[in-house]
Design a protein around this motif. Structure first.
Motif, PDB file in Angstrom:
ATOM      1  N   LYS A  44       0.819  -1.213   0.000  1.00 30.42           N
ATOM      2  CA  LYS A  44       0.000   0.000   0.000  1.00 30.42           C
ATOM      3  C   LYS A  44       0.849   1.258   0.000  1.00 30.42           C
ATOM      4  O   LYS A  44       0.481   2.272  -0.605  1.00 30.42           O
ATOM      5  N   MET A  45       1.966   1.232   0.693  1.00 30.29           N
ATOM      6  CA  MET A  45       2.930   2.322   0.584  1.00 30.29           C
ATOM      7  C   MET A  45       4.059   1.949  -0.369  1.00 30.29           C
ATOM      8  O   MET A  45       4.625   2.805  -1.048  1.00 30.29           O
ATOM      9  N   GLY A  46       4.385   0.652  -0.435  1.00 29.79           N
ATOM     10  CA  GLY A  46       5.527   0.212  -1.228  1.00 29.79           C
ATOM     11  C   GLY A  46       5.338   0.344  -2.726  1.00 29.79           C
ATOM     12  O   GLY A  46       6.274   0.699  -3.452  1.00 29.79           O
ATOM     13  N   LEU A  47       4.119   0.069  -3.231  1.00 28.43           N
ATOM     14  CA  LEU A  47       3.901   0.124  -4.681  1.00 28.43           C
ATOM     15  C   LEU A  47       4.051   1.534  -5.231  1.00 28.43           C
ATOM     16  O   LEU A  47       4.810   1.744  -6.194  1.00 28.43           O
ATOM     17  N   PRO A  48       3.378   2.543  -4.674  1.00 30.64           N
ATOM     18  CA  PRO A  48       3.618   3.894  -5.196  1.00 30.64           C
ATOM     19  C   PRO A  48       5.066   4.345  -5.007  1.00 30.64           C
ATOM     20  O   PRO A  48       5.597   5.094  -5.840  1.00 30.64           O
ATOM     21  N   LEU A  49       5.724   3.879  -3.947  1.00 32.17           N
ATOM     22  CA  LEU A  49       7.126   4.236  -3.752  1.00 32.17           C
ATOM     23  C   LEU A  49       7.998   3.631  -4.838  1.00 32.17           C
ATOM     24  O   LEU A  49       8.876   4.310  -5.387  1.00 32.17           O
ATOM     25  N   GLU A  50       7.767   2.384  -5.195  1.00 32.23           N
ATOM     26  CA  GLU A  50       8.558   1.749  -6.255  1.00 32.23           C
ATOM     27  C   GLU A  50       8.310   2.422  -7.602  1.00 32.23           C
ATOM     28  O   GLU A  50       9.245   2.602  -8.398  1.00 32.23           O
ATOM     29  N   ILE A  51       7.060   2.775  -7.891  1.00 35.31           N
ATOM     30  CA  ILE A  51       6.760   3.487  -9.144  1.00 35.31           C
ATOM     31  C   ILE A  51       7.492   4.826  -9.179  1.00 35.31           C
ATOM     32  O   ILE A  51       8.085   5.221 -10.193  1.00 35.31           O
ATOM     33  N   LEU A  52       7.481   5.542  -8.051  1.00 36.40           N
ATOM     34  CA  LEU A  52       8.187   6.821  -7.957  1.00 36.40           C
ATOM     35  C   LEU A  52       9.681   6.646  -8.151  1.00 36.40           C
ATOM     36  O   LEU A  52      10.335   7.453  -8.834  1.00 36.40           O
ATOM     37  N   ILE A  53      10.239   5.585  -7.577  1.00 32.90           N
ATOM     38  CA  ILE A  53      11.683   5.341  -7.703  1.00 32.90           C
ATOM     39  C   ILE A  53      12.063   5.089  -9.159  1.00 32.90           C
ATOM     40  O   ILE A  53      13.072   5.618  -9.655  1.00 32.90           O
ATOM     41  N   VAL A  54      11.267   4.293  -9.875  1.00 33.09           N
ATOM     42  CA  VAL A  54      11.545   4.050 -11.295  1.00 33.09           C
ATOM     43  C   VAL A  54      11.485   5.361 -12.069  1.00 33.09           C
ATOM     44  O   VAL A  54      12.348   5.645 -12.921  1.00 33.09           O
ATOM     45  N   ALA A  55      10.493   6.192 -11.772  1.00 27.17           N
ATOM     46  CA  ALA A  55      10.326   7.453 -12.478  1.00 27.17           C
ATOM     47  C   ALA A  55      11.472   8.429 -12.209  1.00 27.17           C
ATOM     48  O   ALA A  55      11.850   9.214 -13.088  1.00 27.17           O
ATOM     49  N   VAL A  56      12.038   8.383 -11.020  1.00 22.64           N
ATOM     50  CA  VAL A  56      13.121   9.293 -10.662  1.00 22.64           C
ATOM     51  C   VAL A  56      14.483   8.723 -11.045  1.00 22.64           C
ATOM     52  O   VAL A  56      15.352   9.434 -11.567  1.00 22.64           O
ATOM     53  N   ALA A  57      14.684   7.431 -10.794  1.00 19.93           N
ATOM     54  CA  ALA A  57      16.005   6.828 -11.015  1.00 19.93           C
ATOM     55  C   ALA A  57      16.370   6.757 -12.493  1.00 19.93           C
ATOM     56  O   ALA A  57      17.541   6.952 -12.853  1.00 19.93           O
ATOM     57  N   THR A  58      15.407   6.472 -13.359  1.00 22.03           N
ATOM     58  CA  THR A  58      15.718   6.306 -14.780  1.00 22.03           C
ATOM     59  C   THR A  58      16.330   7.563 -15.393  1.00 22.03           C
ATOM     60  O   THR A  58      17.418   7.492 -15.991  1.00 22.03           O
ATOM     61  N   PRO A  59      15.702   8.736 -15.281  1.00 20.14           N
ATOM     62  CA  PRO A  59      16.359   9.920 -15.851  1.00 20.14           C
ATOM     63  C   PRO A  59      17.664  10.285 -15.156  1.00 20.14           C
ATOM     64  O   PRO A  59      18.590  10.798 -15.807  1.00 20.14           O
ATOM     65  N   MET A  60      17.761  10.027 -13.865  1.00 21.90           N
ATOM     66  CA  MET A  60      19.012  10.327 -13.175  1.00 21.90           C
ATOM     67  C   MET A  60      20.141   9.430 -13.664  1.00 21.90           C
ATOM     68  O   MET A  60      21.280   9.888 -13.836  1.00 21.90           O
ATOM     69  N   ILE A  61      19.841   8.157 -13.878  1.00 21.84           N
ATOM     70  CA  ILE A  61      20.866   7.245 -14.414  1.00 21.84           C
ATOM     71  C   ILE A  61      21.318   7.718 -15.789  1.00 21.84           C
ATOM     72  O   ILE A  61      22.522   7.745 -16.094  1.00 21.84           O
ATOM     73  N   MET A  62      20.358   8.102 -16.623  1.00 18.30           N
ATOM     74  CA  MET A  62      20.702   8.553 -17.978  1.00 18.30           C
ATOM     75  C   MET A  62      21.479   9.864 -17.952  1.00 18.30           C
ATOM     76  O   MET A  62      22.280  10.141 -18.853  1.00 18.30           O
ATOM     77  N   LEU A  63      21.252  10.684 -16.919  1.00 22.32           N
ATOM     78  CA  LEU A  63      21.990  11.940 -16.796  1.00 22.32           C
ATOM     79  C   LEU A  63      23.415  11.711 -16.315  1.00 22.32           C
ATOM     80  O   LEU A  63      24.373  12.285 -16.859  1.00 22.32           O
ATOM     81  N   VAL A  64      23.566  10.873 -15.288  1.00 23.98           N
ATOM     82  CA  VAL A  64      24.885  10.642 -14.691  1.00 23.98           C
ATOM     83  C   VAL A  64      25.696   9.627 -15.488  1.00 23.98           C
ATOM     84  O   VAL A  64      26.919   9.749 -15.626  1.00 23.98           O
ATOM     85  N   TRP A  65      25.027   8.608 -16.024  1.00 26.01           N
ATOM     86  CA  TRP A  65      25.691   7.554 -16.797  1.00 26.01           C
ATOM     87  C   TRP A  65      25.027   7.487 -18.177  1.00 26.01           C
ATOM     88  O   TRP A  65      24.230   6.591 -18.451  1.00 26.01           O
ATOM     89  N   PRO A  66      25.314   8.445 -19.059  1.00 25.47           N
ATOM     90  CA  PRO A  66      24.613   8.546 -20.350  1.00 25.47           C
ATOM     91  C   PRO A  66      24.691   7.252 -21.155  1.00 25.47           C
ATOM     92  O   PRO A  66      25.725   6.587 -21.210  1.00 25.47           O
ATOM     93  N   LEU A  67      23.555   6.918 -21.773  1.00 26.20           N
ATOM     94  CA  LEU A  67      23.521   5.715 -22.609  1.00 26.20           C
ATOM     95  C   LEU A  67      24.357   5.902 -23.869  1.00 26.20           C
ATOM     96  O   LEU A  67      24.867   4.946 -24.428  1.00 26.20           O
TER      97      LEU A  67
END
Length: 596
Positions: free
Chosen positions: A573-596
């Motif tokens: 109930k708290m974990g699912l929205p948190l995981e969705i938020l993490i994917v949404a935040v981590a993906t662009p940050m990874i691409m910014l810091v470690w460009p594809l």
């Protein structure tokens, strides 16, 4: 698909199925997989045990040792004073606890951090009559999020770094995880403190029902010690009426190992009859005293219950079973607490509810809460030996040790030396652990107790199996299949898929096992797509550490299950929205810091 590839896939499918089933311990499953891989020729016999000397395995063991040393330094009261100014409002209370858990988890094991803060969370919640279930899950999640920030914050980061060293010739450094992990942590903490805690069901009593470290009710076995006990000769109906005066409930009567129906109200109690009583600690004390009963397991003859509990050096303590505790899977009687430690088990609570049967049939699990009685030093000894963390203590200090400033200085020096490249991280941590022991800040016995041996066995066994996955070409086959299925999709979509799959596996499997399997696959995928492998490795590191949907996904989640009174389905109930938020935040940050 070749024969060796089919074999290694079959082994991994069996490993995943057995780990998800949970019937066998994960270290047993992993070791069986290693033996099978050796016997089938996938892993050379000469390389079978190289995983136990692998830098990832050694580093994880050393971090556990140093975490135990810091936890034993007696910081609970000091941390409690830091949190105290923020406890009036739920959001600030949760933000303070979760933030502290995150910061400590930069350099401590997640479970060690939670063990240090769990009594603080329970105590501060009690002071403001706040439901413990509101603060414990955010605290657990905060400690997990903090592990994302540094190399040694969580085992998946160590595993990913060593796989990078094997594949690309150079490991990730101590703070290479910080830009992505730190951003995810900050966003995650903001969500947990502002929104997430409101989604957690309140499973514990609240308001005036919460007293200092109160954990609702326990099931306790009490016996009629002799003919001089008040309960001897009393009818069951009278016993029930006496119990009600102390807000206790009689839920069973056992005579010579046979249960007597409670409907037989006129049954008169005899010597050595066992009464099952459900009560909170104070009510239990009152009813035992009024009826002249003794707890089962107390062999001290000639002592009244009140004298036994109120002796000068004796205390009551509530403790929760750690996920790697020696007590797990054993019955209360198997522990022989009285014979080994002079400690009596007065009650057991699971997920906020008292056990409804006899102790001899009750097998303990991680997160169960025990009510113990004994002398302060013996209580601490029993907790340490059995893998218990204190929740409610009356009159004795636990885990207090001098030398905390020196230990902090030694640990900081080791981190600095590794970060500046003067020495490899395993060597720096080994030097710190050795120095702490030589200076007498940590007994040698505790060094061995600190290591989570099931996790070490799991890593040592699965690392060669992961090597077989690469050597047979199975990782290349998986990568080719994924590339074929995602043909036409941009690389970042595949990156997201890797993170989501890793998260999903980590929610049902051990996070270290998930990282061992997914790290080589991610490197192979990056090579097939001709993109930066660092981005995919970071995706695995984030996904493997973020297990928020179940109590079995991470040891922290299992540890709070009992004290918080949570149910299995509460976490998502708290974990699912948190995981969705993490994917949404981590993906662009990874691409910014470690460009594809």
């Amino acid at each position: 698909m070749t024969g060796p590839q089919a074999t290694v896939f079959a082994i991994l499918v069996a490993v995943f199925a057995l780990l998800a089933w949970g019937r066998f311990r994960h270290d047993v499953v992993a070791f069986a997989a290693l033996v099978t891989a050796v016997l089938s020729g996938l892993v050379p016999a000469t390389e079978a045990f190289e995983g136990f000397g692998h830098p990832a395995t050694v580093t994880v063991a050393l971090v556990l040792i140093l975490s135990r040393a810091m936890t034993g330094a007696g910081a609970t009261e000091w941390i409690g004073r830091l949190v105290q100014p923020f406890i009036e409002r739920p959001a600030t209370h949760i933000a303070a606890l979760a933030s502290l858990g995150s910061v400590l988890s930069f350099f401590m094991n997640n479970v060690g951090t939670l063990g240090l803060l769990l009594p603080v969370a329970m105590q501060t919640a009690a002071k403001v009559k706040r439901n413990p279930s509101v603060v414990l899950m955010p605290l657990s999640f905060g400690a997990i999020l903090g592990g994302l920030v540094t190399l040694i914050g969580t085992p998946p980061n160590v595993i990913v770094a060593t796989y990078r060293a094997d594949a690309l010739g150079e490991s990730f450094d101590m703070f290479d995880f910080t830009p992505v992990g730190g951003t995810v942590m900050l966003v995650g903490l903001a969500f947990v403190a502002l929104i997430g805690w409101r989604l957690v069901p309140e499973r514990r009593p609240s308001g005036d029902e919460i007293e200092a470290f109160e954990l609702e009710k326990y099931m306790t076995e009490a016996r009629v010690p002799g003919t001089d006990a008040k309960a001897h000769g009393m009818e069951l109906r009278e016993i029930e009426e006496e119990a009600e005066k102390s807000d206790a409930v009689v839920v069973g009567l056992v005579r010579r190992k046979k249960r007597i129906p409670l409907s037989r109200k006129t049954t008169k109690l005899q010597t050595r009859d066992v009464i099952l009583i459900e009560a909170d600690p104070d009510g239990l004390d009152a009813v035992m005293d009024s009826l002249g009963l003794k707890p089962v397991g107390d062999r001290a003859r000639g002592k009244a219950r009140s004298q036994f509990l109120e002796s000068e050096n004796a205390h009551l303590a509530e403790a929760v079973i750690e996920p790697r505790a020696d007590a797990i899977g054993r019955t209360a009687e198997d522990l022989h607490l009285q014979r080994r430690f002079g400690v009596v088990l007065l009650g057991v609570s699971r997920q906020g509810h008292a056990h409804s049967g006899r102790f001899e049939d009750f097998r303990l699990r991680a997160g169960d809460v025990l009510l113990l009685h004994g002398e302060g030093e013996r209580l601490s000894e029993a907790m340490s030996a059995l893998g218990l963390l204190p929740l409610r203590e009356r009159g004795h200090a636990y885990g207090r040790r001098s030398g905390a400033p020196w230990m902090l200085a030694i640990f900081a020096a080791a981190i600095a030396a590794a970060s500046l490249g003067f020495v490899a991280i395993p060597i720096a941590l080994a030097a710190a652990a050795t120095l702490i022991v030589l200076l007498g800040f940590m007994p040698l016995r505790e060094v061995y107790e600190a290591v989570d041996w099931p996790v070490i066995v799991l890593l040592g066994a699965l690392i060669p199996v992961g090597g077989a996955l690469e050597n047979t070409g199975a990782t290349a086959l998986i990568a080719d299949t994924v590339v074929g299925v995602t043909s036409g999709l941009p690389a970042f979509a595949v990156l997201v898929m890797v993170m989501v799959v890793t998260m999903t596996l980590s929610d049902i499997l051990n996070n270290a096992a998930t990282a061992v399997v997914m790290a080589p696959i991610s490197i192979e995928l990056a090579e097939r797509l001709s993109v930066n492998p660092d981005a995919f490795l970071m995706s695995v590191a984030v996904g493997a550490s973020c297990a928020f949907l179940t109590p079995i996904g991470h040891q922290n989640n299992a540890l709070i299950l009992g004290p918080g009174g949570y149910r299995f389905g509460d976490y998502w109930k708290m974990g699912l929205p948190l995981e969705i938020l993490i994917v949404a935040v981590a993906t662009p940050m990874i691409m910014l810091v470690w460009p594809l």
